[in-house]
Motif scaffolding. Structure first.
Motif, PDB file in Angstrom:
ATOM      1  N   SER A 135      -5.606  55.680  44.555  1.00 36.19           N
ATOM      2  CA  SER A 135      -7.046  55.885  44.358  1.00 36.19           C
ATOM      3  C   SER A 135      -7.827  55.043  45.366  1.00 36.19           C
ATOM      4  O   SER A 135      -7.352  54.009  45.843  1.00 36.19           O
ATOM      5  N   ILE A 136      -9.020  55.531  45.643  1.00 31.43           N
ATOM      6  CA  ILE A 136      -9.917  54.846  46.581  1.00 31.43           C
ATOM      7  C   ILE A 136     -11.277  54.789  45.889  1.00 31.43           C
ATOM      8  O   ILE A 136     -11.825  55.843  45.539  1.00 31.43           O
ATOM      9  N   PRO A 137     -11.846  53.609  45.678  1.00 30.14           N
ATOM     10  CA  PRO A 137     -13.126  53.583  44.952  1.00 30.14           C
ATOM     11  C   PRO A 137     -14.270  54.217  45.730  1.00 30.14           C
ATOM     12  O   PRO A 137     -15.141  54.854  45.150  1.00 30.14           O
ATOM     13  N   VAL A 138     -14.241  54.046  47.061  1.00 30.75           N
ATOM     14  CA  VAL A 138     -15.390  54.528  47.817  1.00 30.75           C
ATOM     15  C   VAL A 138     -14.968  55.043  49.198  1.00 30.75           C
ATOM     16  O   VAL A 138     -14.054  54.496  49.819  1.00 30.75           O
ATOM     17  N   TYR A 139     -15.627  56.119  49.608  1.00 33.46           N
ATOM     18  CA  TYR A 139     -15.420  56.698  50.938  1.00 33.46           C
ATOM     19  C   TYR A 139     -16.775  56.704  51.651  1.00 33.46           C
ATOM     20  O   TYR A 139     -17.756  57.226  51.106  1.00 33.46           O
ATOM     21  N   VAL A 140     -16.829  56.122  52.825  1.00 33.54           N
ATOM     22  CA  VAL A 140     -18.083  56.053  53.576  1.00 33.54           C
ATOM     23  C   VAL A 140     -17.954  56.941  54.816  1.00 33.54           C
ATOM     24  O   VAL A 140     -17.020  56.772  55.609  1.00 33.54           O
ATOM     25  N   ASP A 141     -18.882  57.888  54.948  1.00 30.00           N
ATOM     26  CA  ASP A 141     -18.812  58.792  56.096  1.00 30.00           C
ATOM     27  C   ASP A 141     -20.211  59.315  56.431  1.00 30.00           C
ATOM     28  O   ASP A 141     -21.115  59.277  55.585  1.00 30.00           O
ATOM     29  N   GLY A 142     -20.373  59.822  57.619  1.00 26.17           N
ATOM     30  CA  GLY A 142     -21.622  60.431  58.050  1.00 26.17           C
ATOM     31  C   GLY A 142     -21.643  61.906  57.695  1.00 26.17           C
ATOM     32  O   GLY A 142     -20.781  62.406  56.961  1.00 26.17           O
ATOM     33  N   ALA A 143     -22.644  62.599  58.211  1.00 20.58           N
ATOM     34  CA  ALA A 143     -22.740  64.052  58.024  1.00 20.58           C
ATOM     35  C   ALA A 143     -23.566  64.625  59.158  1.00 20.58           C
ATOM     36  O   ALA A 143     -24.347  63.919  59.798  1.00 20.58           O
ATOM     37  N   ASP A 144     -23.380  65.920  59.388  1.00 17.85           N
ATOM     38  CA  ASP A 144     -24.204  66.605  60.386  1.00 17.85           C
ATOM     39  C   ASP A 144     -25.490  67.128  59.759  1.00 17.85           C
ATOM     40  O   ASP A 144     -26.528  67.185  60.415  1.00 17.85           O
ATOM     41  N   GLU A 145     -25.396  67.533  58.490  1.00 19.75           N
ATOM     42  CA  GLU A 145     -26.578  67.910  57.709  1.00 19.75           C
ATOM     43  C   GLU A 145     -26.295  67.574  56.252  1.00 19.75           C
ATOM     44  O   GLU A 145     -25.155  67.680  55.802  1.00 19.75           O
ATOM     45  N   ILE A 146     -27.357  67.241  55.522  1.00 25.04           N
ATOM     46  CA  ILE A 146     -27.211  67.055  54.073  1.00 25.04           C
ATOM     47  C   ILE A 146     -28.425  67.677  53.393  1.00 25.04           C
ATOM     48  O   ILE A 146     -29.556  67.521  53.864  1.00 25.04           O
ATOM     49  N   ASP A 147     -28.182  68.439  52.317  1.00 23.94           N
ATOM     50  CA  ASP A 147     -29.283  69.142  51.649  1.00 23.94           C
ATOM     51  C   ASP A 147     -29.716  68.372  50.384  1.00 23.94           C
ATOM     52  O   ASP A 147     -29.112  67.352  50.040  1.00 23.94           O
ATOM     53  N   PRO A 148     -30.738  68.820  49.697  1.00 17.49           N
ATOM     54  CA  PRO A 148     -31.262  68.053  48.559  1.00 17.49           C
ATOM     55  C   PRO A 148     -30.276  67.920  47.391  1.00 17.49           C
ATOM     56  O   PRO A 148     -30.492  67.093  46.496  1.00 17.49           O
ATOM     57  N   SER A 149     -29.197  68.713  47.368  1.00 20.83           N
ATOM     58  CA  SER A 149     -28.215  68.585  46.283  1.00 20.83           C
ATOM     59  C   SER A 149     -27.069  67.641  46.654  1.00 20.83           C
ATOM     60  O   SER A 149     -26.175  67.395  45.840  1.00 20.83           O
ATOM     61  N   GLY A 150     -27.061  67.154  47.905  1.00 22.65           N
ATOM     62  CA  GLY A 150     -25.942  66.304  48.348  1.00 22.65           C
ATOM     63  C   GLY A 150     -24.828  67.092  49.007  1.00 22.65           C
ATOM     64  O   GLY A 150     -23.810  66.523  49.399  1.00 22.65           O
ATOM     65  N   ALA A 151     -24.995  68.409  49.138  1.00 20.09           N
ATOM     66  CA  ALA A 151     -24.022  69.219  49.894  1.00 20.09           C
ATOM     67  C   ALA A 151     -24.233  68.952  51.388  1.00 20.09           C
ATOM     68  O   ALA A 151     -25.365  68.723  51.826  1.00 20.09           O
ATOM     69  N   MET A 152     -23.123  68.986  52.120  1.00 19.84           N
ATOM     70  CA  MET A 152     -23.193  68.600  53.538  1.00 19.84           C
ATOM     71  C   MET A 152     -22.483  69.604  54.447  1.00 19.84           C
ATOM     72  O   MET A 152     -21.539  70.275  54.012  1.00 19.84           O
TER      73      MET A 152
END
Ligand code: 5RP
Length: 220
Positions: free
Chosen positions: A75-92
């Motif tokens: 298990s990994i508690p947290v994953y940190v990453d960027g995005a090219d786009e992110i919408d108001p629901s958190g979809a990327m």
């Protein structure tokens, strides 16, 4: 503030989400590079990392931060990453840097996905950024035809081979009003390894770099 300064600010802010003595998932890209730099400053409180690309692995190792095989980690508690786009629901949309497959795998294992972006990545509807799709080379033409049938204008990313030995197709012209549905549909095309839509497993938190500071958004 320059775009790099905004990226640096969110990268530093993400350290708040890094628990002590934990194994952290690390994404790929220019914003994540700043995160790796920030992580190096507190590396004594990081047990190890799991990395989403050869590039991030190399940078982490240069700092002496241990990188583990995901198969050795439950298990990994947290994953940190960027995005090219992110919408108001958190979809990327992700995969501009070509690391979408390993990114999606690590995101699936992680308890929390912390997305670090500058404000230019916030969009009302995904799709202005060409949607990356990783494809097994022998399925390229099949996948291109199927993506055209979905209304997109797909283009092979010239001269690019992923860390997994596959090619990337970038799809223009999609207005992605139902990202979960489109993610499922593209996943069904034989030969598609990964579509760079992160909707079924979107972000939990977005740290957004703005001219007035880092804004935090939580998604249910
Ligand atoms: C790489 C990615 C990156 O997170 C995305 O391309 C954003 O990169 P950057 O921080 O350089 O804008 O998905 O595959």
């Amino acid at each position: 503030m320059t775009q790099d300064e905004l990226k640096q600010a969110v990268a530093r802010a993400a350290l708040r989400y890094v628990p002590n003595d934990a194994i952290i998932g690390v994404g790929t890209g220019s914003t994540v590079n700043f995160f790796i730099d920030a992580l190096a400053a507190v590396k004594d409180r990081v047990r190890a990392t799991v990395s989403s690309s050869e590039r991030s692995t190399e940078r982490l190792k240069e700092y002496g931060i241990p990188v583990l095989d995901l198969n050795a980690v439950a298990s990994i508690p947290v994953y940190v990453d960027g995005a090219d786009e992110i919408d108001p629901s958190g979809a990327m949309i992700k995969g501009g840097g070509g690391a979408l497959t390993r990114e999606k795998i690590i995101a699936e294992v992680a308890g929390q996905f912390v997305c670090i972006v500058d404000a230019s990545k916030l969009v009302p509807v995904l799709g202005k950024f060409p949607l990356p799709v990783e494809v097994v080379p022998m399925a390229r033409e099949l996948v291109l035809r199927r993506l055209r049938a979905l209304g997109g204008q797909p283009k092979l990313r010239a001269g690019y081979v992923t860390d997994n030995g596959n090619v990337i197709v970038d799809v223009n012209g999609l207005s992605i009003t139902d990202p979960r549905q489109l993610e499922s549909t593209i996943n069904q095309i034989p030969g598609v390894v990964t579509v760079g839509l992160f909707a079924h497993r979107g972000a939990n938190i977005a740290l957004v770099g703005t001219a007035t500071g880092v804004e935090e958004r939580a998604f249910p």
